[in-house]
Scaffold this active site. Structure first.
Site, PDB file in Angstrom:
ATOM      1  N   CYS A  28       0.835  -1.202   0.000  1.00 46.02           N
ATOM      2  CA  CYS A  28       0.000   0.000   0.000  1.00 46.02           C
ATOM      3  C   CYS A  28       0.873   1.258   0.000  1.00 46.02           C
ATOM      4  O   CYS A  28       1.364   1.690   1.045  1.00 46.02           O
ATOM      5  CB  CYS A  28      -0.928  -0.001   1.222  1.00 46.02           C
ATOM      6  SG  CYS A  28      -2.041   1.415   1.269  1.00 46.02           S
ATOM      7  N   CYS A  52      -0.470   4.208   1.979  1.00 49.52           N
ATOM      8  CA  CYS A  52      -0.305   4.072   3.434  1.00 49.52           C
ATOM      9  C   CYS A  52       1.139   4.305   3.857  1.00 49.52           C
ATOM     10  O   CYS A  52       1.406   4.960   4.861  1.00 49.52           O
ATOM     11  CB  CYS A  52      -0.692   2.666   3.894  1.00 49.52           C
ATOM     12  SG  CYS A  52      -2.207   2.044   3.183  1.00 49.52           S
ATOM     13  N   ASP A  53       2.076   3.731   3.128  1.00 45.86           N
ATOM     14  CA  ASP A  53       3.467   3.671   3.598  1.00 45.86           C
ATOM     15  C   ASP A  53       4.446   4.563   2.830  1.00 45.86           C
ATOM     16  O   ASP A  53       5.566   4.784   3.294  1.00 45.86           O
ATOM     17  CB  ASP A  53       3.980   2.220   3.505  1.00 45.86           C
ATOM     18  CG  ASP A  53       3.150   1.270   4.373  1.00 45.86           C
ATOM     19  OD1 ASP A  53       2.623   1.738   5.396  1.00 45.86           O
ATOM     20  OD2 ASP A  53       3.036   0.091   4.023  1.00 45.86           O
TER      21      ASP A  53
HETATM   22  P1  FAD Z   1     -10.417  -5.647   6.556  1.00 51.55           P
HETATM   23  O1  FAD Z   1      -9.394  -4.875   7.275  1.00 51.55           O
HETATM   24  O2  FAD Z   1     -10.120  -6.132   5.202  1.00 51.55           O
HETATM   25  O3  FAD Z   1     -10.801  -6.856   7.515  1.00 51.55           O
HETATM   26  C1  FAD Z   1     -11.812  -7.753   7.264  1.00 51.55           C
HETATM   27  C2  FAD Z   1     -11.581  -8.930   8.193  1.00 51.55           C
HETATM   28  O4  FAD Z   1     -12.798  -9.619   8.424  1.00 51.55           O
HETATM   29  C3  FAD Z   1     -10.683 -10.024   7.620  1.00 51.55           C
HETATM   30  O5  FAD Z   1      -9.339  -9.702   7.603  1.00 51.55           O
HETATM   31  C4  FAD Z   1     -11.014 -11.177   8.529  1.00 51.55           C
HETATM   32  O6  FAD Z   1     -10.308 -11.084   9.758  1.00 51.55           O
HETATM   33  C5  FAD Z   1     -12.514 -10.961   8.783  1.00 51.55           C
HETATM   34  N1  FAD Z   1     -13.299 -11.873   7.927  1.00 51.55           N
HETATM   35  C6  FAD Z   1     -13.147 -12.104   6.591  1.00 51.55           C
HETATM   36  N2  FAD Z   1     -13.991 -13.060   6.175  1.00 51.55           N
HETATM   37  C7  FAD Z   1     -14.714 -13.414   7.256  1.00 51.55           C
HETATM   38  C8  FAD Z   1     -15.749 -14.373   7.482  1.00 51.55           C
HETATM   39  N3  FAD Z   1     -16.236 -15.132   6.468  1.00 51.55           N
HETATM   40  N4  FAD Z   1     -16.249 -14.504   8.729  1.00 51.55           N
HETATM   41  C9  FAD Z   1     -15.801 -13.725   9.748  1.00 51.55           C
HETATM   42  N5  FAD Z   1     -14.810 -12.821   9.602  1.00 51.55           N
HETATM   43  C10 FAD Z   1     -14.279 -12.677   8.384  1.00 51.55           C
HETATM   44  N6  FAD Z   1      -5.227   1.916   5.345  1.00 51.55           N
HETATM   45  C11 FAD Z   1      -5.042   3.111   5.928  1.00 51.55           C
HETATM   46  O7  FAD Z   1      -5.980   3.915   5.971  1.00 51.55           O
HETATM   47  N7  FAD Z   1      -3.850   3.456   6.490  1.00 51.55           N
HETATM   48  C12 FAD Z   1      -2.784   2.619   6.498  1.00 51.55           C
HETATM   49  O8  FAD Z   1      -1.706   2.965   6.998  1.00 51.55           O
HETATM   50  C13 FAD Z   1      -2.940   1.326   5.912  1.00 51.55           C
HETATM   51  N8  FAD Z   1      -1.923   0.447   5.893  1.00 51.55           N
HETATM   52  C14 FAD Z   1      -2.108  -0.776   5.312  1.00 51.55           C
HETATM   53  C15 FAD Z   1      -1.039  -1.672   5.309  1.00 51.55           C
HETATM   54  C16 FAD Z   1      -1.206  -2.918   4.746  1.00 51.55           C
HETATM   55  C17 FAD Z   1      -0.035  -3.878   4.750  1.00 51.55           C
HETATM   56  C18 FAD Z   1      -2.455  -3.296   4.163  1.00 51.55           C
HETATM   57  C19 FAD Z   1      -2.627  -4.654   3.548  1.00 51.55           C
HETATM   58  C20 FAD Z   1      -3.509  -2.386   4.145  1.00 51.55           C
HETATM   59  C21 FAD Z   1      -3.347  -1.139   4.720  1.00 51.55           C
HETATM   60  N9  FAD Z   1      -4.374  -0.200   4.729  1.00 51.55           N
HETATM   61  C22 FAD Z   1      -4.206   1.015   5.332  1.00 51.55           C
HETATM   62  C23 FAD Z   1      -5.687  -0.501   4.142  1.00 51.55           C
HETATM   63  C24 FAD Z   1      -6.671  -0.876   5.253  1.00 51.55           C
HETATM   64  O9  FAD Z   1      -6.074  -1.875   6.051  1.00 51.55           O
HETATM   65  C25 FAD Z   1      -7.980  -1.385   4.671  1.00 51.55           C
HETATM   66  O10 FAD Z   1      -8.508  -0.444   3.746  1.00 51.55           O
HETATM   67  C26 FAD Z   1      -8.994  -1.609   5.761  1.00 51.55           C
HETATM   68  O11 FAD Z   1      -8.468  -2.449   6.762  1.00 51.55           O
HETATM   69  C27 FAD Z   1     -10.258  -2.242   5.190  1.00 51.55           C
HETATM   70  O12 FAD Z   1     -11.120  -2.466   6.245  1.00 51.55           O
HETATM   71  P2  FAD Z   1     -12.346  -3.450   6.150  1.00 51.55           P
HETATM   72  O13 FAD Z   1     -13.250  -3.058   7.256  1.00 51.55           O
HETATM   73  O14 FAD Z   1     -12.888  -3.513   4.792  1.00 51.55           O
HETATM   74  O15 FAD Z   1     -11.820  -4.904   6.538  1.00 51.55           O
END
Ligand code: FAD
Ligand code: NDP
Length: 312
Positions: free
Chosen positions: A136, A139-140
């Protein structure tokens, strides 16, 4: 019967939990048990510092931020189940949500299962993950270790171009490593690329190995036409080779786009099934940020509240 079941544990799921709990809907949240290979708490648990989430000027780690969100969900009365949802049944009402063989009946569902940034798993990657290698750039990319240094982005889609362009603000140069001799990205984005003198495209190229002492210092790249190998002196490597949304468990019941993301009605979190809402990265392939995920989690909660009021 539940008013609302929330599936997921990232910023969108917990924001939806906080809002629905405060609206006295007594939400039940399935946070997953290493769902999609990621710990409960979602993608932010795989990173170190999160510097762009408002409210933490001194910085906060991704794990800490997610633990705080979880604590806040619990504080307002959300119930959290540490198991993964294997399937849902939306063919009739009430809907059913299945986890570990147990069916839960619910009036509404919020799907917040997120996505997984694809990684290449090249040699040395694990040594330098979050120490030069990231998935990302937004982000970084602004971190001090990348300032005025040559960096590399892998991919040829819109994300790769967007990230490469973004990185030119900080980097001395950006290599765009593309495995074919064409870009998948839209013409508008390609034009952006052509206009940027700091980006050099390496066509027909694959990354082979990441090298360095404590953080990434070099990347070995091979031309897959000529087999010629060269070593790039880069301090940062950003993967932009696509994301995989966590939607397989939906088994065709909710409309998805061609890349597997949940389709929502623009400007809302409504899916094609009334009473089922989606928020966060599972329905967003453009912004993919913690704050946008949280924002759409809020939208989903407010829409659930409105939907339940209308059903009375
Ligand atoms: P996610 O964070 O994608 O989490 C969803 C979670 O739900 C899954 O990981 C799992 O644990 C759970 N899940 C999935 N399927 C199921 C199921 N069937 N049953 C129950 N639970 C389940 N964004 C920023 O704003 N700032 C940053 O600095 C940043 N750094 C990042 C660094 C990295 C390495 C990555 C990969 C991403 C980064 N992001 C950052 C992006 C950010 O993490 C995502 O946009 C954000 O986390 C998305 O949130 P979400 O709620 O969609 O769910
Ligand atoms: P895409 O799937 O569109 O592109 C992925 C890129 O990564 C492709 O160039 C692909 O190469 C390459 N790739 C995949 N696997 C590998 C691998 N193993 N090794 C090397 N290269 C690999 O993903 P994006 O994230 O770029 O875009 C996803 C969607 O989001 C698209 O619909 C895009 O239009 C949209 N988007 C729009 C934006 C905007 O409008 N501003 C910004 C960001 C995304 P190949 O082409 O050879 O398959």
């Amino acid at each position: 019967m539940e008013n609302v079941v929330i599936i997921g544990s990232g910023p969108s799921a917990h924001t939806a939990a906080i809002y629905t709990a405060r609206a006295n809907l007594n939400p039940l949240l399935f946070e997953g048990m290493m769902a999609g290979g990621i710990a409960a708490g979602g993608q932010l648990t795989t990173t170190t510092e999160v510097g762009n989430f408002p409210g933490f000027p001194e910085g906060i780690t991704g794990l800490e931020l997610m633990l705080k969100m979880r604590e806040q969900s619990l504080k307002y009365g959300a119930r959290i189940q540490t198991s993964t949802v294997d399937k849902i049944d939306t063919s009739h009402k009430p809907f059913q949500v299945f986890s570990e063989g147990i069916a839960t009946q619910t009036k509404t569902i919020i799907i917040a299962t997120g996505a997984i940034a694809k990684r290449l798993r090249i040699k040395g990657e694990d040594n330098f993950w979050q120490r030069g290698i990231s998935a990302c750039a937004v982000c970084d990319g602004g971190l001090p270790i990348f300032r005025n240094k040559p960096l590399a982005v892998i991919g040829g889609g819109d994300t790769a171009i967007e990230e490469a362009t973004y990185l030119t603000k900080f980097a001395s140069k950006v290599y765009l490593i593309v495995r074919r001799d064409v870009l998948r990205a839209s013409k508008v984005m390609q034009k952006k690329l052509e206009e940027n003198p700091k980006i050099e495209i390496l066509w027909h190229s694959n990354a082979l190995e990441a090298l360095g002492e404590n953080s990434l210092e070099k990347l070995v790249v091979r031309n897959n036409k000529t087999n010629e190998e060269k070593t790039l002196e880069v301090r940062g490597l950003f993967y932009a080779i696509g994301h995989a949304p966590n939607t397989i468990f939906l088994d065709g019941q909710i409309d998805l786009d061609e890349s597997g993301y949940i389709k929502t009605i623009p400007g809302t979190t409504q899916t094609n099934v009334k009473g089922v809402f989606a928020c966060g990265d599972v329905q967003d392939k453009i912004y993919r940020q913690a704050i946008t995920a949280a924002g759409s989690g809020c939208m989903a909660a407010l829409e659930v509240e409105r939907y339940l009021t209308e059903q009375k």
